[in-house]
Design an enzyme around this catalytic site. Sequence first.
Site, PDB file in Angstrom:
ATOM      1  N   ASP A   1      -6.754  -2.291  -7.276  1.00 32.80           N
ATOM      2  CA  ASP A   1      -7.650  -2.994  -6.296  1.00 32.80           C
ATOM      3  C   ASP A   1      -7.761  -4.298  -6.429  1.00 32.80           C
ATOM      4  OD1 ASP A   1      -8.426  -2.069  -3.420  1.00 32.80           O
ATOM      5  OD2 ASP A   1     -10.009  -3.594  -4.071  1.00 32.80           O
TER       6      ASP A   1
ATOM      7  N   ARG B   1       0.952  -1.057   0.108  1.00 32.60           N
ATOM      8  CA  ARG B   1      -0.092   0.024  -0.013  1.00 32.60           C
ATOM      9  C   ARG B   1       0.714   1.343   0.025  1.00 32.60           C
ATOM     10  NH1 ARG B   1      -5.456  -0.313   2.146  1.00 32.60           N
ATOM     11  NH2 ARG B   1      -6.285  -2.209   0.794  1.00 32.60           N
TER      12      ARG B   1
ATOM     13  N   ARG C   1      -3.190   6.904   1.359  1.00 31.14           N
ATOM     14  CA  ARG C   1      -3.527   8.371   2.017  1.00 31.14           C
ATOM     15  C   ARG C   1      -2.745   8.967   3.058  1.00 31.14           C
ATOM     16  NH1 ARG C   1      -8.964   5.419   3.483  1.00 31.14           N
ATOM     17  NH2 ARG C   1      -7.417   3.677   3.469  1.00 31.14           N
TER      18      ARG C   1
ATOM     19  N   ARG D   1      -6.205  11.599  -5.742  1.00 32.60           N
ATOM     20  CA  ARG D   1      -7.547  10.904  -5.345  1.00 32.60           C
ATOM     21  C   ARG D   1      -8.612  11.927  -5.488  1.00 32.60           C
ATOM     22  NH1 ARG D   1     -11.419   9.044  -3.685  1.00 32.60           N
ATOM     23  NH2 ARG D   1     -11.955   7.621  -2.073  1.00 32.60           N
TER      24      ARG D   1
ATOM     25  N   TYR E   1     -15.133 -11.024   0.053  1.00 37.75           N
ATOM     26  CA  TYR E   1     -15.825  -9.701  -0.214  1.00 37.75           C
ATOM     27  C   TYR E   1     -17.060  -9.692  -1.044  1.00 37.75           C
ATOM     28  CZ  TYR E   1     -11.835  -7.440   2.082  1.00 37.75           C
ATOM     29  OH  TYR E   1     -10.962  -6.959   2.856  1.00 37.75           O
TER      30      TYR E   1
HETATM   31  O1  CP3 Z   1      -0.117  -1.566  -2.518  1.00 36.16           O
HETATM   32  C1  CP3 Z   1      -0.331  -0.665  -3.118  1.00 36.16           C
HETATM   33  O2  CP3 Z   1      -0.105   0.603  -3.211  1.00 36.16           O
HETATM   34  C2  CP3 Z   1      -1.164  -1.000  -4.299  1.00 36.16           C
HETATM   35  C3  CP3 Z   1      -2.489  -0.415  -4.312  1.00 36.16           C
HETATM   36  C4  CP3 Z   1      -3.521  -1.549  -3.636  1.00 36.16           C
HETATM   37  C5  CP3 Z   1      -4.842  -0.962  -3.176  1.00 36.16           C
HETATM   38  N1  CP3 Z   1      -5.452  -2.101  -2.698  1.00 36.16           N
HETATM   39  C6  CP3 Z   1      -5.173   0.308  -3.230  1.00 36.16           C
HETATM   40  C7  CP3 Z   1      -6.064   0.761  -2.239  1.00 36.16           C
HETATM   41  C8  CP3 Z   1      -3.573  -2.943  -3.579  1.00 36.16           C
HETATM   42  C9  CP3 Z   1      -2.461  -3.995  -3.573  1.00 36.16           C
HETATM   43  C10 CP3 Z   1      -4.546  -3.522  -2.600  1.00 36.16           C
HETATM   44  C11 CP3 Z   1      -4.892  -4.655  -2.461  1.00 36.16           C
HETATM   45  C12 CP3 Z   1      -6.019  -4.921  -1.519  1.00 36.16           C
HETATM   46  N2  CP3 Z   1      -7.254  -4.318  -1.719  1.00 36.16           N
HETATM   47  C13 CP3 Z   1      -6.389  -5.822  -0.579  1.00 36.16           C
HETATM   48  C14 CP3 Z   1      -5.212  -6.820  -0.301  1.00 36.16           C
HETATM   49  C15 CP3 Z   1      -4.155  -6.553   0.828  1.00 36.16           C
HETATM   50  C16 CP3 Z   1      -4.766  -6.136   2.104  1.00 36.16           C
HETATM   51  O3  CP3 Z   1      -4.564  -4.813   2.213  1.00 36.16           O
HETATM   52  O4  CP3 Z   1      -5.324  -6.649   2.918  1.00 36.16           O
HETATM   53  C17 CP3 Z   1      -7.684  -6.016  -0.176  1.00 36.16           C
HETATM   54  C18 CP3 Z   1      -8.260  -6.649   0.948  1.00 36.16           C
HETATM   55  C19 CP3 Z   1      -8.499  -4.944  -0.790  1.00 36.16           C
HETATM   56  C20 CP3 Z   1      -9.745  -4.472  -0.580  1.00 36.16           C
HETATM   57  C21 CP3 Z   1      -9.865  -2.884  -0.246  1.00 36.16           C
HETATM   58  N3  CP3 Z   1      -9.756  -2.004  -0.846  1.00 36.16           N
HETATM   59  C22 CP3 Z   1     -10.370  -2.570   1.235  1.00 36.16           C
HETATM   60  C23 CP3 Z   1     -10.745  -3.410   2.127  1.00 36.16           C
HETATM   61  C24 CP3 Z   1     -10.315  -1.115   1.171  1.00 36.16           C
HETATM   62  C25 CP3 Z   1     -10.847  -0.394   2.345  1.00 36.16           C
HETATM   63  C26 CP3 Z   1      -9.739  -0.249   3.344  1.00 36.16           C
HETATM   64  C27 CP3 Z   1      -8.944   0.880   3.437  1.00 36.16           C
HETATM   65  O5  CP3 Z   1      -7.797   0.993   3.545  1.00 36.16           O
HETATM   66  O6  CP3 Z   1      -9.556   1.991   3.019  1.00 36.16           O
HETATM   67  C28 CP3 Z   1      -9.857  -0.906   0.052  1.00 36.16           C
HETATM   68  C29 CP3 Z   1      -9.332   0.541  -0.590  1.00 36.16           C
HETATM   69  C30 CP3 Z   1      -8.169   0.773  -1.009  1.00 36.16           C
HETATM   70  N4  CP3 Z   1      -7.355  -0.035  -1.797  1.00 36.16           N
HETATM   71  C31 CP3 Z   1      -7.418   2.182  -0.790  1.00 36.16           C
HETATM   72  C32 CP3 Z   1      -6.181   2.012  -1.487  1.00 36.16           C
HETATM   73  C33 CP3 Z   1      -5.290   2.974  -1.602  1.00 36.16           C
HETATM   74  C34 CP3 Z   1      -8.037   3.225   0.216  1.00 36.16           C
HETATM   75  C35 CP3 Z   1      -9.188   4.024  -0.690  1.00 36.16           C
HETATM   76  C36 CP3 Z   1      -8.953   5.439  -0.947  1.00 36.16           C
HETATM   77  O7  CP3 Z   1      -7.696   5.873  -1.157  1.00 36.16           O
HETATM   78  O8  CP3 Z   1      -9.970   6.119  -0.867  1.00 36.16           O
END
Ligand code: CP3
Length: 345
Positions: free
Chosen positions: A75, A25, A29, A38, A150
Amino acid sequence: MAKRRIVKDVLKGERTQPAPIWMMRQAGRYLPEYKRTRAQAGSFLDLCYNPDLAVEVTLQPIRRFGFDASILFSDILVVPHALGRDLRFEEGRGPLLTPIDPDEIKHLSVEGFHEHLEPVYETVKRLRRELPDETTLIGFCGAPWTVATYMIAGHGTPDQAPARLFAYRSPEAMRELLETLADCSAEYLKRQIAEGADVVQIFDSWAGVLDEASFEAFCIEPVKRIVAKVRTVYPDVPIIGFPRGAGTRYRDYRGKTGVTALGLDWGVPLSFAKALQQEGAVQGNLDPMRLVAGGEALDRGVDAILEQLGSGPLVFNLGHGITPETPIENVERMVKRVRDWQGGN
Ligand code: CP3
């Protein structure tokens, strides 16, 4: 002459001094420039499907910290979205989907799958052109089990009880869902590699909630299926498996699934991690809260990992994603400490 991409080399079993570093990640943010892009994108999904902006946020942490690897910004849930499931992200609530019923699974449509994901492939292609030569580009997908959790619950849950229940009540539907996801995910990874990904990572963030038999059936089997399919076309591309929370089951995960390297969560004891490293590269596993805390807590965490694992094939990383409240200066401090480390020669 082309420069060495050390993350890729280390994943294949070489050791480098210093160990290469990136963060799960890493675009996110905690960075003001991410928040700006964003906001410009509108919704989170608009950002994922806009190659100009997705490239920009992927590059932001590379410019700032010079990480050795860059991970495609997208994602894991774009895969069910490309299969026709509805998906949105709500501020503060995370992903929201319409929960899938057992009888809907056979109707999941692969038609239009790649067309839907074309912007992601375009992002990968541009990234490989724009990244420094020595930066390894990592593509990724969610593991079928984690993506299924999910799709079934329709949102994040603390223990994935809805998906576990679904699997026990409708085992045939579950098997079919995991197979469909495995096949699509393999195709998805192959296209990312075709466009320039050097390495791929399979995120199984919810592996840890399963009992022994379910872990075999829902985590090992589908990931093994993905790895086999990717390998028939790309036998030499390293694949990182990240079965978060797998505990002692990390021991046979590499052997059973065929992944090249293991992504370790912070609960994995370093002595156990060292044993796992005898069979190949490991990646991890700093507690992201040490990075939030900074100072001594951070330095001790970094040193412990380097002391135990720094003399073998190690890609330094967090044990899970960086959190939004992380101070940027702590990330700088971590990167410097990993790069300055002199032990283990
Ligand atoms: O790692 C990176 O920088 C690459 C981008 C990336 C994102 N999600 C961007 C993201 C990667 C590799 C993921 C994987 C992901 N997404 C997983 C597996 C890894 C983990 O963290 O367990 C899962 C379970 C998801 C599903 C997901 N996406 C959730 C549960 C959420 C909400 C939680 C949160 O942190 O807000 C997201 C949103 C998400 N995916 C964000 C980002 C940067 C935040 C949302 C935003 O910026 O508004």
